[in-house]
Write a protein that holds these residues in place. Structure first.
Motif, short mmCIF file in Angstrom:
data_model
loop_
_atom_site.label_atom_id
_atom_site.label_comp_id
_atom_site.label_asym_id
_atom_site.label_seq_id
_atom_site.Cartn_x
_atom_site.Cartn_y
_atom_site.Cartn_z
N HIS A 138 0.78 -1.19 -0.07
CA HIS A 138 -0.04 0.12 -0.13
C HIS A 138 0.81 1.30 0.17
O HIS A 138 1.40 1.61 1.01
CB HIS A 138 -1.09 0.04 1.23
CG HIS A 138 -1.72 -1.14 1.40
ND1 HIS A 138 -1.24 -2.33 2.09
CD2 HIS A 138 -3.01 -1.28 1.09
CE1 HIS A 138 -2.25 -3.21 2.16
NE2 HIS A 138 -3.26 -2.53 1.64
N GLY A 139 1.22 1.68 -1.02
CA GLY A 139 1.93 3.00 -1.21
C GLY A 139 3.38 2.85 -0.57
O GLY A 139 4.14 1.94 -1.38
N GLN A 160 8.54 6.28 0.80
CA GLN A 160 9.18 5.87 -0.28
C GLN A 160 8.15 4.84 -1.12
O GLN A 160 7.63 3.93 -0.32
CB GLN A 160 10.29 5.03 -0.27
CG GLN A 160 11.64 5.98 0.02
CD GLN A 160 12.78 5.24 0.28
OE1 GLN A 160 13.26 4.63 1.45
NE2 GLN A 160 13.54 5.13 -0.67
N ARG A 161 7.84 5.10 -2.21
CA ARG A 161 6.78 4.33 -2.79
C ARG A 161 7.41 2.86 -3.24
O ARG A 161 8.25 2.83 -3.88
CB ARG A 161 6.30 4.96 -4.20
CG ARG A 161 5.36 4.03 -5.12
CD ARG A 161 4.97 4.74 -6.15
NE ARG A 161 4.07 3.83 -6.92
CZ ARG A 161 2.74 3.43 -6.80
NH1 ARG A 161 2.20 4.14 -5.76
NH2 ARG A 161 2.21 2.99 -7.75
N VAL A 162 6.56 1.89 -2.66
CA VAL A 162 6.80 0.46 -3.08
C VAL A 162 6.16 0.19 -4.56
O VAL A 162 5.30 0.17 -4.91
CB VAL A 162 6.24 -0.42 -2.10
CG1 VAL A 162 6.52 -2.17 -2.59
CG2 VAL A 162 6.74 -0.09 -0.69
N ASN A 163 7.35 -0.10 -5.35
CA ASN A 163 6.88 -0.53 -6.81
C ASN A 163 6.69 -1.97 -7.13
O ASN A 163 5.67 -2.08 -7.81
CB ASN A 163 8.11 0.13 -8.02
CG ASN A 163 8.44 1.32 -7.81
OD1 ASN A 163 7.38 2.25 -7.76
ND2 ASN A 163 9.36 1.93 -7.88
N MET A 175 11.66 -5.89 -1.47
CA MET A 175 10.87 -4.76 -2.02
C MET A 175 11.70 -3.75 -2.73
O MET A 175 12.98 -3.62 -2.58
CB MET A 175 10.36 -3.91 -0.74
CG MET A 175 9.22 -4.61 0.06
SD MET A 175 8.52 -3.44 1.28
CE MET A 175 9.89 -3.44 2.46
N GLY A 176 11.27 -3.28 -4.08
CA GLY A 176 11.66 -2.46 -4.80
C GLY A 176 10.95 -0.96 -4.81
O GLY A 176 9.81 -1.11 -4.69
N VAL A 177 11.75 0.01 -4.34
CA VAL A 177 11.21 1.26 -4.28
C VAL A 177 11.74 2.20 -5.11
O VAL A 177 12.93 2.26 -5.70
CB VAL A 177 11.37 1.71 -2.59
CG1 VAL A 177 10.73 0.66 -1.76
CG2 VAL A 177 12.80 2.03 -2.44
#
Length: 441
Positions: A138-139, A160-163, A175-177
């Motif tokens: 979520h975001g 930081q946005r999680v892509n 996780m990629g951000v």
């Protein structure tokens, strides 16, 4: 009648149980009983020996019955979480899971339950874990659930946005951000799924310099490699490869001229061919790019782009793609959930769209969720709006649909651990679908 030496006695919390080593062998070598009685340990069961275990005797009785019959019956006086805690101690969690629901079959799935998420706003991605749990992005937050669907401490990436997010194994989540402007703090990290502890921060190095980058789509291989699309500031656009165990960068595939790898929407590792599928799809890019990368030869061994055959205004645009190694093909889907196929054996392949009409009928919603694809157990799954279609057989015939009215359109779904998880877009909720166990005759 069993021979005398096959009998084994346990004293569990003051209660005596007598069973056979044959029954205990059903627990498997990875269980506590496997360690005690496997031949390699040179421990021969003897009914004159009583093994004391300082644990809950009521739960032991249930687990022993499970090993004897293959069926799980939990008395009302035993909390299920307590039983699962004891099963974890004995190394029998997989036995409990397999007794609770059957082997995954898309045509027999039943809605088990729905869970409302804890984060504000809508979820963007859901990933099934190998042990029946899942994680939801979520975001800037990722919420992690174990196979009992109890939530672990959330992972917070400080705005930081999680892509993308994925399970490296049962204990670790990657996780990629996105990189924040001027901060140089983007990239990729591995976290403990149970505690949220940072295990590795994956860096991109070029000419002995660490580079800032945004990590996009993720994929994983069976030999502990992690792949991520990378978008950097200068010349490091492409696909990075890291060793999961050490956290070190082991390879990088730089973006060819005129192609698009650093903004990839989807990566898929193909075990049989040792290649990586990379797909950059509409609407992120005006043009779609799909390619297969061979990291051994450092080459692009197959590629397709709609730039090579420009689309008319009403032509079908590719929204998702997935490789199917058994049939040497790539399946794609458009915004109407019409399926198309490309032959991987052809170097100049075009899309062969199915002759049948779209899978979903009716009016399109005002804000449709673009379809997603998955392949599991020889079945093809395609989501559209609030429904997931299941297609089976060599001609991919529609055999069933999974639909639930609550929550709105499905923005993402994932299969793993013998479960299907579907994340809805209009409400912060996800559904869990399971295959019921066969009836007891």
């Amino acid at each position: 009648m069993r021979i005398q030496k096959d009998r084994v006695k346990f004293n569990v919390g003051g209660r005596v149980f007598e069973t056979t080593s044959t029954t205990l062998a059903n627990a498997g070598r990875n269980s506590m009983f496997g360690a005690m009685f496997d031949e390699s340990w040179n421990l021969i069961p003897n009914n004159s020996v009583e093994y004391f275990i300082d644990r809950n005797p009521d739960c032991f009785a249930v687990l022993l019955d499970l090993l004897q019959t293959g069926e799980l019956y939990i008395p009302v006086n035993i909390p299920e979480k307590l039983l699962c805690r004891e099963a974890l101690y004995y190394g029998l969690l997989d036995h409990v899971r397999s007794a609770k629901w059957g082997r995954f079959d898309g045509n027999r799935l039943r809605l088990s339950r729905s869970i409302t998420g804890q984060a504000p706003g809508d979820g963007t991605a859901i990933r099934a874990g190998p042990n029946g749990g899942c994680c939801v992005a979520h975001g800037s937050m990722v919420h992690v659930y174990d196979w009992m669907l109890d939530e672990h401490p959330p992972l917070n990436l400080d705005y930081q946005r999680v892509n993308d997010v994925g399970w490296a194994d049962t204990e670790n989540i990657v996780m990629g951000v996105s990189e924040r402007l001027g901060r140089g703090d983007g990239g990729m990290g591995m976290f403990s799924s149970s505690t949220g502890e940072l295990r590795h921060k994956f860096q991109v190095s070029h000419e002995n310099q660490v580079k800032s980058y945004t990590a996009g789509a993720l994929s994983f291989s069976s030999d502990y490699k992690i792949f991520s699309s990378c978008k950097g500031r200068s010349n490091e656009y492409g696909i990075g490869v890291w060793d999961q165990v050490t956290g070190k960068q082991v390879d990088f595939f730089y973006e060819p001229l005129g192609w698009s790898l650093g903004d990839a929407d989807k990566l898929q590792w193909l075990e049989g061919s040792n290649c990586l599928l990379v797909a950059t799809l509409f609407p992120r890019k005006d043009n779609c790019y799909i390619s297969l990368l061979d990291f051994r030869e450092k080459s692009m061994v197959w590629c397709w782009s709609d730039m090579e055959a420009p689309l008319a205004a009403d032509e079908k645009r590719v929204r998702d793609a997935i490789a199917m190694e058994d049939s040497n093909s790539i399946c794609v889907v458009n915004e109407f959930e019409e399926l198309g196929f490309m032959d991987l054996r052809s170097s100049a392949s075009s899309i062969r769209w199915g002759s049948r009409s779209r899978l979903m009928k009716g009016k399109m919603p005002e804000e449709p969720c673009y379809p997603k694809l998955a392949v599991h157990g020889g079945q093809l799954f395609s989501s559209m709006n609030d429904c997931i279609s299941v297609l089976s057989g060599p001609d991919w015939v529609l055999t069933s649909r999974l639909r639930r009215s609550y929550g709105g359109s499905i923005c993402d779904f994932s299969i793993g651990g013998d479960r299907l998880f579907a994340l809805h877009s209009e409400e912060n909720v996800f559904d869990i679908w399971e295959t019921p166990t066969p009836p007891i005759i």
